[in-house]
Write a protein that holds these residues in place. Structure first.
Motif, PDB file in Angstrom:
ATOM      1  N   VAL A   1     -29.083 107.524  77.754  1.00  0.00           N
ATOM      2  CA  VAL A   1     -29.263 107.855  79.164  1.00  0.00           C
ATOM      3  C   VAL A   1     -28.866 109.309  79.400  1.00  0.00           C
ATOM      4  CG1 VAL A   1     -28.936 105.473  79.951  1.00  0.00           C
ATOM      5  CG2 VAL A   1     -26.955 106.980  79.740  1.00  0.00           C
ATOM      6  N   ARG A   2     -29.061 109.770  80.619  1.00  0.00           N
ATOM      7  CA  ARG A   2     -28.778 111.173  80.945  1.00  0.00           C
ATOM      8  C   ARG A   2     -27.342 111.562  80.627  1.00  0.00           C
ATOM      9  NH1 ARG A   2     -30.055 110.769  86.882  1.00  0.00           N
ATOM     10  NH2 ARG A   2     -29.425 108.677  86.355  1.00  0.00           N
ATOM     11  N   ALA A   3     -26.420 110.641  80.726  1.00  0.00           N
ATOM     12  CA  ALA A   3     -25.011 110.937  80.424  1.00  0.00           C
ATOM     13  C   ALA A   3     -24.805 111.300  78.955  1.00  0.00           C
ATOM     14  CB  ALA A   3     -24.140 109.745  80.799  1.00  0.00           C
ATOM     15  N   ASP A   4     -25.759 110.957  78.101  1.00  0.00           N
ATOM     16  CA  ASP A   4     -25.662 111.282  76.674  1.00  0.00           C
ATOM     17  C   ASP A   4     -26.178 112.678  76.348  1.00  0.00           C
ATOM     18  OD1 ASP A   4     -24.664 108.712  75.815  1.00  0.00           O
ATOM     19  OD2 ASP A   4     -26.673 107.914  76.163  1.00  0.00           O
ATOM     20  N   ALA A   5     -26.675 113.388  77.340  1.00  0.00           N
ATOM     21  CA  ALA A   5     -27.301 114.690  77.094  1.00  0.00           C
ATOM     22  C   ALA A   5     -26.337 115.700  76.487  1.00  0.00           C
ATOM     23  CB  ALA A   5     -27.903 115.247  78.380  1.00  0.00           C
ATOM     24  N   ARG A   6     -25.097 115.700  76.891  1.00  0.00           N
ATOM     25  CA  ARG A   6     -24.151 116.715  76.397  1.00  0.00           C
ATOM     26  C   ARG A   6     -23.955 116.593  74.889  1.00  0.00           C
ATOM     27  NH1 ARG A   6     -22.233 121.393  78.442  1.00  0.00           N
ATOM     28  NH2 ARG A   6     -20.231 121.917  77.584  1.00  0.00           N
ATOM     29  N   TRP A   7     -23.552 115.409  74.422  1.00  0.00           N
ATOM     30  CA  TRP A   7     -23.292 115.268  72.987  1.00  0.00           C
ATOM     31  C   TRP A   7     -24.579 115.324  72.177  1.00  0.00           C
ATOM     32  CZ3 TRP A   7     -25.305 111.504  69.878  1.00  0.00           C
ATOM     33  CH2 TRP A   7     -25.764 110.328  70.483  1.00  0.00           C
ATOM     34  N   LEU A   8     -25.662 114.757  72.708  1.00  0.00           N
ATOM     35  CA  LEU A   8     -26.932 114.775  72.006  1.00  0.00           C
ATOM     36  C   LEU A   8     -27.498 116.201  71.944  1.00  0.00           C
ATOM     37  CD1 LEU A   8     -28.827 112.828  70.600  1.00  0.00           C
ATOM     38  CD2 LEU A   8     -29.950 112.426  72.781  1.00  0.00           C
ATOM     39  N   GLY A   9     -27.349 116.961  73.029  1.00  0.00           N
ATOM     40  CA  GLY A   9     -27.809 118.349  73.056  1.00  0.00           C
ATOM     41  C   GLY A   9     -27.026 119.217  72.082  1.00  0.00           C
ATOM     42  N   LEU A  10     -25.723 119.020  72.027  1.00  0.00           N
ATOM     43  CA  LEU A  10     -24.908 119.771  71.067  1.00  0.00           C
ATOM     44  C   LEU A  10     -25.285 119.409  69.637  1.00  0.00           C
ATOM     45  CD1 LEU A  10     -21.430 119.617  72.847  1.00  0.00           C
ATOM     46  CD2 LEU A  10     -22.828 121.653  72.453  1.00  0.00           C
ATOM     47  N   LEU A  11     -25.528 118.136  69.390  1.00  0.00           N
ATOM     48  CA  LEU A  11     -25.952 117.691  68.067  1.00  0.00           C
ATOM     49  C   LEU A  11     -27.313 118.288  67.699  1.00  0.00           C
ATOM     50  CD1 LEU A  11     -25.252 115.738  65.689  1.00  0.00           C
ATOM     51  CD2 LEU A  11     -26.616 114.029  66.889  1.00  0.00           C
ATOM     52  N   LEU A  12     -28.225 118.299  68.645  1.00  0.00           N
ATOM     53  CA  LEU A  12     -29.559 118.850  68.419  1.00  0.00           C
ATOM     54  C   LEU A  12     -29.500 120.356  68.161  1.00  0.00           C
ATOM     55  CD1 LEU A  12     -32.598 118.295  68.369  1.00  0.00           C
ATOM     56  CD2 LEU A  12     -32.600 118.539  70.850  1.00  0.00           C
TER      57      LEU A  12
END
Length: 173
Positions: free
Chosen positions: A66-77
């Protein structure tokens, strides 16, 4: 990402919120789970844009992202992209290291990382496909083909790699 003011200093006009493209994709998956037509209107996109990519991106919602996962997923990406790009470039001399650095801190690349753009996913898939095809085994070549097909399903432009894979299979070089 840690110092947003640095983007402006380097010529990138960052768009708030950070990872806005990734949030749009995650929001589309989330809205799809709620039964909304995201191709008509994606109310969970930060800018209320409709979902403009294929339906395969909506799997993010099926995976529970979900949108709340954007921070960690964006950093990982962004981190995965940088690591892979540096590993692929492998600068050996100062001149090539400076050119590689200039490319990696160029506004288009920084903007793609700041927005969490899905082209970073495509890059990672195509690098993995290139690594698989270079192994010269039938099984890994099949994996390469599957990765290119997945990348093409996510965004159409990787289809240009398919003729190269076919040529690779029919040539000894």
């Amino acid at each position: 990402i840690v110092w947003p003011g640095l983007f402006q200093m380097l010529g990138v006009n960052a768009i708030a919120p950070i990872f806005s493209d990734l949030i749009a994709i995650l929001g589309a998956g989330e809205a799809d789970q709620l039964g909304r037509d995201v191709f008509e209107h994606n109310s969970l996109d930060p800018f209320n844009r409709p979902h403009v990519y294929g339906p395969w991106w909506l799997v993010m919602g099926d995976l529970g992202l979900v949108r709340a996962d954007a921070r960690w997923l964006g950093l990982l990406l962004a981190g995965g992209f940088l690591f892979t790009a540096v590993k692929m470039l492998r600068p050996q001399k100062w001149r090539t290291a400076l050119m590689a650095t200039a490319m990696l801190v160029s506004p288009p690349v920084l903007l793609a990382m700041e927005r969490g753009n899905n082209d970073l996913v495509i890059f990672l898939l195509l690098v993995a496909a290139a690594g698989a095809i270079a192994s010269h085994t039938w099984a890994k070549a099949s994996v390469a083909g599957a990765l290119v097909i997945l990348a093409t399903a996510l965004k159409f432009y990787p289809v240009v790699v398919l003729p190269m894979l076919a040529a690779k299979q029919t040539s000894k070089k």
